[in-house]
Design a protein around this motif. Sequence first.
Motif, short mmCIF file in Angstrom:
data_model
loop_
_atom_site.label_atom_id
_atom_site.label_comp_id
_atom_site.label_asym_id
_atom_site.label_seq_id
_atom_site.Cartn_x
_atom_site.Cartn_y
_atom_site.Cartn_z
N LYS A 215 0.83 -1.20 0.00
CA LYS A 215 0.00 0.00 0.00
C LYS A 215 0.87 1.26 0.00
O LYS A 215 0.52 2.27 -0.63
N TYR A 216 2.00 1.18 0.68
CA TYR A 216 2.99 2.27 0.64
C TYR A 216 3.48 2.44 -0.79
O TYR A 216 3.55 3.56 -1.33
N ALA A 217 3.79 1.31 -1.44
CA ALA A 217 4.27 1.33 -2.82
C ALA A 217 3.20 1.90 -3.75
O ALA A 217 3.53 2.63 -4.70
N ASN A 218 1.92 1.57 -3.51
CA ASN A 218 0.82 2.10 -4.31
C ASN A 218 0.86 3.63 -4.35
O ASN A 218 0.67 4.25 -5.41
N ILE A 219 1.09 4.22 -3.20
CA ILE A 219 1.09 5.68 -3.10
C ILE A 219 2.29 6.28 -3.83
O ILE A 219 2.15 7.22 -4.62
N CYS A 220 3.48 5.73 -3.57
CA CYS A 220 4.68 6.23 -4.25
C CYS A 220 4.56 6.08 -5.76
O CYS A 220 4.95 6.97 -6.53
N PHE A 221 4.02 4.95 -6.20
CA PHE A 221 3.80 4.70 -7.63
C PHE A 221 2.86 5.73 -8.23
O PHE A 221 3.13 6.29 -9.30
N THR A 222 1.76 6.01 -7.55
CA THR A 222 0.77 6.96 -8.08
C THR A 222 1.37 8.35 -8.23
O THR A 222 1.16 9.02 -9.25
N LEU A 223 2.11 8.79 -7.23
CA LEU A 223 2.69 10.13 -7.29
C LEU A 223 3.74 10.24 -8.39
O LEU A 223 3.80 11.25 -9.11
N GLU A 224 4.56 9.21 -8.53
CA GLU A 224 5.56 9.22 -9.61
C GLU A 224 4.88 9.10 -10.97
O GLU A 224 5.30 9.74 -11.95
N LEU A 225 3.83 8.30 -11.05
CA LEU A 225 3.07 8.15 -12.28
C LEU A 225 2.49 9.50 -12.72
O LEU A 225 2.56 9.87 -13.90
N ALA A 226 1.93 10.23 -11.76
CA ALA A 226 1.35 11.55 -12.07
C ALA A 226 2.42 12.50 -12.60
O ALA A 226 2.17 13.26 -13.54
N ARG A 227 3.62 12.44 -12.01
CA ARG A 227 4.70 13.31 -12.48
C ARG A 227 5.10 12.97 -13.91
O ARG A 227 5.32 13.85 -14.75
N ARG A 228 5.17 11.68 -14.21
CA ARG A 228 5.59 11.24 -15.54
C ARG A 228 4.51 11.48 -16.61
O ARG A 228 4.83 11.53 -17.80
N LEU A 229 3.26 11.62 -16.17
CA LEU A 229 2.16 11.83 -17.10
C LEU A 229 1.79 13.29 -17.28
O LEU A 229 0.79 13.61 -17.94
N GLU A 230 2.56 14.19 -16.70
CA GLU A 230 2.28 15.62 -16.84
C GLU A 230 2.21 16.01 -18.32
O GLU A 230 3.07 15.65 -19.11
N GLY A 231 1.16 16.73 -18.66
CA GLY A 231 1.00 17.19 -20.04
C GLY A 231 0.26 16.23 -20.95
O GLY A 231 -0.01 16.56 -22.10
N THR A 232 -0.09 15.04 -20.44
CA THR A 232 -0.79 14.04 -21.26
C THR A 232 -2.30 14.09 -21.09
O THR A 232 -3.03 13.43 -21.83
N ASN A 233 -2.77 14.81 -20.08
CA ASN A 233 -4.20 14.87 -19.74
C ASN A 233 -4.71 13.52 -19.21
O ASN A 233 -5.89 13.22 -19.33
N VAL A 234 -3.78 12.73 -18.67
CA VAL A 234 -4.15 11.50 -17.96
C VAL A 234 -3.84 11.73 -16.48
O VAL A 234 -2.69 11.95 -16.12
N ALA A 235 -4.88 11.74 -15.64
CA ALA A 235 -4.72 12.00 -14.21
C ALA A 235 -4.52 10.71 -13.45
O ALA A 235 -5.08 9.66 -13.80
N ALA A 236 -3.72 10.77 -12.40
CA ALA A 236 -3.50 9.60 -11.54
C ALA A 236 -3.61 10.02 -10.08
O ALA A 236 -2.87 10.91 -9.62
N ASN A 237 -4.54 9.42 -9.37
CA ASN A 237 -4.73 9.72 -7.96
C ASN A 237 -4.93 8.42 -7.18
O ASN A 237 -5.33 7.40 -7.75
N CYS A 238 -4.63 8.47 -5.89
CA CYS A 238 -4.81 7.29 -5.05
C CYS A 238 -5.69 7.64 -3.85
O CYS A 238 -5.97 8.81 -3.59
N LEU A 239 -6.12 6.62 -3.13
CA LEU A 239 -7.09 6.85 -2.06
C LEU A 239 -7.01 5.80 -0.97
O LEU A 239 -6.51 4.69 -1.17
N HIS A 240 -7.53 6.19 0.17
CA HIS A 240 -7.80 5.25 1.27
C HIS A 240 -9.31 5.08 1.32
O HIS A 240 -10.04 6.05 1.54
N PRO A 241 -9.82 3.85 1.13
CA PRO A 241 -11.27 3.66 1.11
C PRO A 241 -11.90 3.60 2.49
O PRO A 241 -13.12 3.62 2.62
#
Length: 333
Positions: A215-241
């Motif tokens: 779950k820790y990795a999920n969060i780090c992955f999402t944040l890095e994914l969002a950085r790498r997708l900047e300018g593509t109009n693909v959003a990446a967010n994570c959550l605690h349900p």
Amino acid sequence: MIVFGVDLSCPVIQTLICVAVVVSLTAVSLLRFYAYISCGYYHGRTRMDGKVVIITGANGGIGKETATEIAKRGARVIMACRNLETGKQVRDEIAETTKNDNVILKKLDLSSQKSIREFAEDVIRTEPRLDVLIHNAGTAESKFKKTEDDVEINMATNHFGPFLLTHLLIDLLKKSAPSRIVVVASELYRLASLNLNKINPTSSWCPAYYYYVSKYANICFTLELARRLEGTNVAANCLHPGMINSGIWRNVPFPLNLPLKLIVKGFFKTPAQGCQTSVFLACSEEVEGVTGKYFMDCAERALSSGATDESKAKKLWELSEKFADLRATDPKI
């Protein structure tokens, strides 16, 4: 009647026992009421007609409820499930409940790289678009186990699998932009640390601990994914349900499962409550253009400094490329 030296027939003792019972029941009721009113609900009526949404682990728990809510909004829902027998029953139930027959069941075992690749190839071949990818499936195994790809089962299913699947489907998501990637993480990440020297353990005295690590990795992955997708109009967010009364707790060993069952039944959210933030991030106009954030109860929340460490996230990404067996011919993010 004397119990532990106390005369239970004494009127005063009986009165005290009654008061204690009433106070306890009142406290429990107040806690449950607080849990109910503090649970974030998504009340938006956004339609998703014409959109395609993939939900992993959609045959039970919050995945099933998420699929139901998205199907109600008119989307084409692809249920990506490991168990097709159960999935078929749930698929038919969702289609009947929502009056949306555009609910599709496909085989996906996130612990198997072969299964992930076959699923992605099928989606790319049959779907002209992909608007939302919801990484919902997860496992919390109580026994140490390696997958067919020689990866620890919790990390394989919860992190490396979604990492690989995202890469394989990223071109379709970009083609369909604006699109969204939603990752179901957990506040339980705070109970773990991300040891990058042991991200794929060869043994563990407490296998369930790697659920927290994943779950820790999920969060780090999402944040890095969002950085790498900047300018593509693909959003990446994570959550605690939220802490959910779902099947994921069935793997807790005896005797720890006994008190946990009481806690789960008494205080945890229902799957219907637990899916709200996933649905919110999948379709709400409020988060249009929002990316690289962590949400709880349909509201943005802060993360620990460790989880937002960019250097750690980049290193995790590099290691994930190795353990997910990312190939030179695979789409790049």
